[in-house]
Design a protein around this motif. Structure first.
Motif, PDB file in Angstrom:
ATOM      1  N   ARG A   4      -8.573   4.329  -8.778  1.00 21.09           N
ATOM      2  CA  ARG A   4      -8.480   4.495  -7.334  1.00 21.09           C
ATOM      3  C   ARG A   4      -9.809   4.325  -6.599  1.00 21.09           C
ATOM      4  O   ARG A   4      -9.908   3.584  -5.622  1.00 21.09           O
ATOM      5  CB  ARG A   4      -7.898   5.890  -7.053  1.00 21.09           C
ATOM      6  N   ILE A   7     -10.951   0.742  -6.464  1.00 28.26           N
ATOM      7  CA  ILE A   7     -10.180  -0.059  -5.501  1.00 28.26           C
ATOM      8  C   ILE A   7     -10.597   0.267  -4.062  1.00 28.26           C
ATOM      9  O   ILE A   7     -10.753  -0.627  -3.232  1.00 28.26           O
ATOM     10  CB  ILE A   7      -8.667   0.192  -5.670  1.00 28.26           C
ATOM     11  N   LEU A  74      -7.059  -7.580  -5.170  1.00 23.06           N
ATOM     12  CA  LEU A  74      -6.312  -6.597  -4.391  1.00 23.06           C
ATOM     13  C   LEU A  74      -4.865  -7.034  -4.144  1.00 23.06           C
ATOM     14  O   LEU A  74      -4.072  -6.271  -3.595  1.00 23.06           O
ATOM     15  CB  LEU A  74      -7.017  -6.338  -3.055  1.00 23.06           C
TER      16      LEU A  74
ATOM     17  N   HIS B 191      -6.497   1.645   4.154  1.00 26.88           N
ATOM     18  CA  HIS B 191      -6.966   1.557   2.762  1.00 26.88           C
ATOM     19  C   HIS B 191      -6.067   2.341   1.816  1.00 26.88           C
ATOM     20  O   HIS B 191      -5.853   1.922   0.675  1.00 26.88           O
ATOM     21  CB  HIS B 191      -8.405   2.042   2.655  1.00 26.88           C
ATOM     22  N   ASN B 195      -4.366   0.513  -1.198  1.00 28.09           N
ATOM     23  CA  ASN B 195      -4.581   1.077  -2.528  1.00 28.09           C
ATOM     24  C   ASN B 195      -3.249   1.149  -3.285  1.00 28.09           C
ATOM     25  O   ASN B 195      -3.152   0.744  -4.444  1.00 28.09           O
ATOM     26  CB  ASN B 195      -5.183   2.472  -2.353  1.00 28.09           C
ATOM     27  N   TYR B 198      -2.086  -2.305  -4.290  1.00 29.69           N
ATOM     28  CA  TYR B 198      -2.754  -2.780  -5.508  1.00 29.69           C
ATOM     29  C   TYR B 198      -2.060  -2.245  -6.757  1.00 29.69           C
ATOM     30  O   TYR B 198      -1.756  -2.992  -7.676  1.00 29.69           O
ATOM     31  CB  TYR B 198      -4.237  -2.379  -5.540  1.00 29.69           C
TER      32      TYR B 198
END
Lengths: 212, 212
Positions: A4, A7, A74, B191, B195, B198
Motif C-alpha cells: 500500500r 503504491i 498503476l 489516491h 490504490n 491497483y
DNA sequence: TAGATTGTTAATCGATTAACAATC
DNA sequence: TAGATTGTTAATCGATTAACAATC
C-alpha cells in the motif's frame, strides 16, 4: 504484488510529474521529487529501480517515460468507473467531487434504499439498490464506495460483493472485512481526527516537560 | 511518543470496547478483539503491555479499565473542538457528520472566503477567514480540517498555523507540509480509490496467470 | 576531466509475530 | 488439578536509509 505505502508513493510521484510536465519540464532528478512527494531521494531511486525504470546518471529521468511506466504499474489505461452506495451528505459530496476526473476516476452512478433520493435526471443517476447487480454487470464495474451508516455498512458490503464488486473504499465508521477476495480499504474520518488530537497533545506534553 | 498505526489500533479497540460495554459485557479477552479490530492476539496483548495495562491470566481484561486507560493515552478527557476551513460540498458534509459526537469530537465553526456562504444562524456558524485567528484564540481551538481546493490549500494551511492551529487534517488533493511543529495528516481520497484499483487489477492478474 | 547523479548493496531500524513460561 | 490466557522475550520479517561504486 506491491504494498500500500509503495503504491501511494507512486500515486504522489505521478501527480507531481504531471504538474512538472504541464509546466514544460522534460527531465527530473530524484531530488526534485523529495519535497513534493514527501520521501527521501534514496527511496525515489529505490522505488524506480524496483519498477525497472532506469534514469541517466547525471541526466535524471525522462518525465514522459516515468508517467507512462507509472500508469502501466498503476493499471490506469482507461477511465476507471466507480459507483457509490449511500447517497447521504458525504456520498453526494463525493459524487460531485471534481478532482476525480483529473485522476482518471469517474463516478458513474449512486445507489440508495431511500426512494425519495432516486433520480435518473442529472449527470449521475441515483438508482435503487435492487438495480446494483444488473448495473455492475452491464457496465463492468469493479470498484465501489460505501457511504452508508454504520448500521447498514456490513450488509451493504455483502450486497456489493454479491453483485460482483472487487474493491471497496469504506467511509462508514466500522471496520469492514470479508472472506472473499474483495479488496477493502477502510477510512475512518473520526479516527483520523482523533489521531491528530493525540499527536497534538503528545507534542504539547513533550514541550512542557522539556521546559521544566 | 507512539506511532500512527499504534494509535489507530487503540482507537479501534476503544470503539469495540464501547460497543461491548453497551451490550453489557464486563470483561474481554485479547481474542475477542482480534476480529473486530483486525489485529492478531499477540498484538493486542503487546499493545496493552506497552501501555502498562495488565489483565488477569485466565480472566482477561476489565473493559472499564481498558476504556479509561485508552482515553487517558488518547487524550480524550474533554470534548475536542474542531473547525473546518472550506465550506464546499465535502466541508459541509463533514460539518453535519453525526458520527463525530460519539467520538467526542465537535465541529464548532466553519470558515470560508465566499461571503455568500457566511451565516451565524444554524447550529454551526460559518465565518469569514479574517475571524479565524480571533475565534481560535477565544475558543482555544487546536485542530482544524482543510476542505478547500487544491490551489487554496497551501495558503489556507499557512493562515491556520498563523492563527495558532496545532493539528490539521487535510482533504485537499495536495500533500501539505510545514516547517512548524503543526501536525499534518493528508488524506487523498482519489489516491485511496486508485490504490484499490491497483490491488483489484493486481489480484486479477495473479488469478489469470495462476490459471494459465 | 571533475562533478553530479544514478543504481544497488549492505546496514539499520522498527514493527509484528511466534513461542512459551507464568499463573489464575 | 488441568486448562486457558496473559505478559514478555526472542525471532522474524520487511521497509527504509546510508553509502558508494559506476558512469554520464
Amino acid at each position: 504484488m506491491l504494498n500500500r505505502e509503495f503504491i501511494l508513493r507512486l500515486l504522489r510521484y505521478k501527480d507531481v510529474l504531471n504538474k512538472l510536465k504541464s509546466l514544460g519540464f522534460v527531465k527530473v532528478f530524484a531530488d526534485n521529487l523529495v519535497d513534493a512527494a514527501g520521501v527521501s531521494s534514496s527511496q525515489v531511486r529505490k522505488d524506480f529501480s524496483l519498477l525497472r525504470i532506469m534514469g541517466n546518471k547525471r541526466g535524471g529521468y525522462r518525465i514522459d517515460d516515468l508517467i507512462e511506466e507509472l500508469n502501466v504499474v498503476l493499471g490506469k489505461k482507461e477511465l476507471n468507473k466507480v459507483i457509490i452506495v449511500g447517497c447521504g451528505k458525504i456520498g453526494m459530496a463525493l459524487m460531485k467531487y471534481n478532482y476525480f476526473e483529473k485522476e482518471g476516476i469517474k463516478i458513474v452512478a449512486g445507489f440508495d434504499v431511500d426512494p425519495e433520493k432516486l433520480t435518473k435526471e442529472g449527470e449521475i443517476p441515483i438508482l435503487p439498490l435492487e438495480n446494483l447487480k444488473g448495473y455492475i454487470k452491464d457496465n463492468n464495474i469493479k470498484v465501489g464506495i460505501i457511504t452508508v451508516s454504520e448500521t447498514a455498512a456490513a450488509q451493504t458490503l455483502e450486497a456489493m460483493i454479491n453483485a460482483g464488486i472487487k474493491g471497496v473504499l469504506n467511509f462508514a465508521p466500522i471496520r469492514l472485512k470479508t472472506e472473499s477476495s474483495c479488496i477493502i480499504n477502510n477510512v475512518n474520518i473520526a479516527h483520523e481526527i482523533e489521531n491528530i488530537i493525540y499527536f497534538v497533545n503528545a507534542t504539547e506534553k513533550t514541550k512542557k516537560s522539556a521546559k521544566a
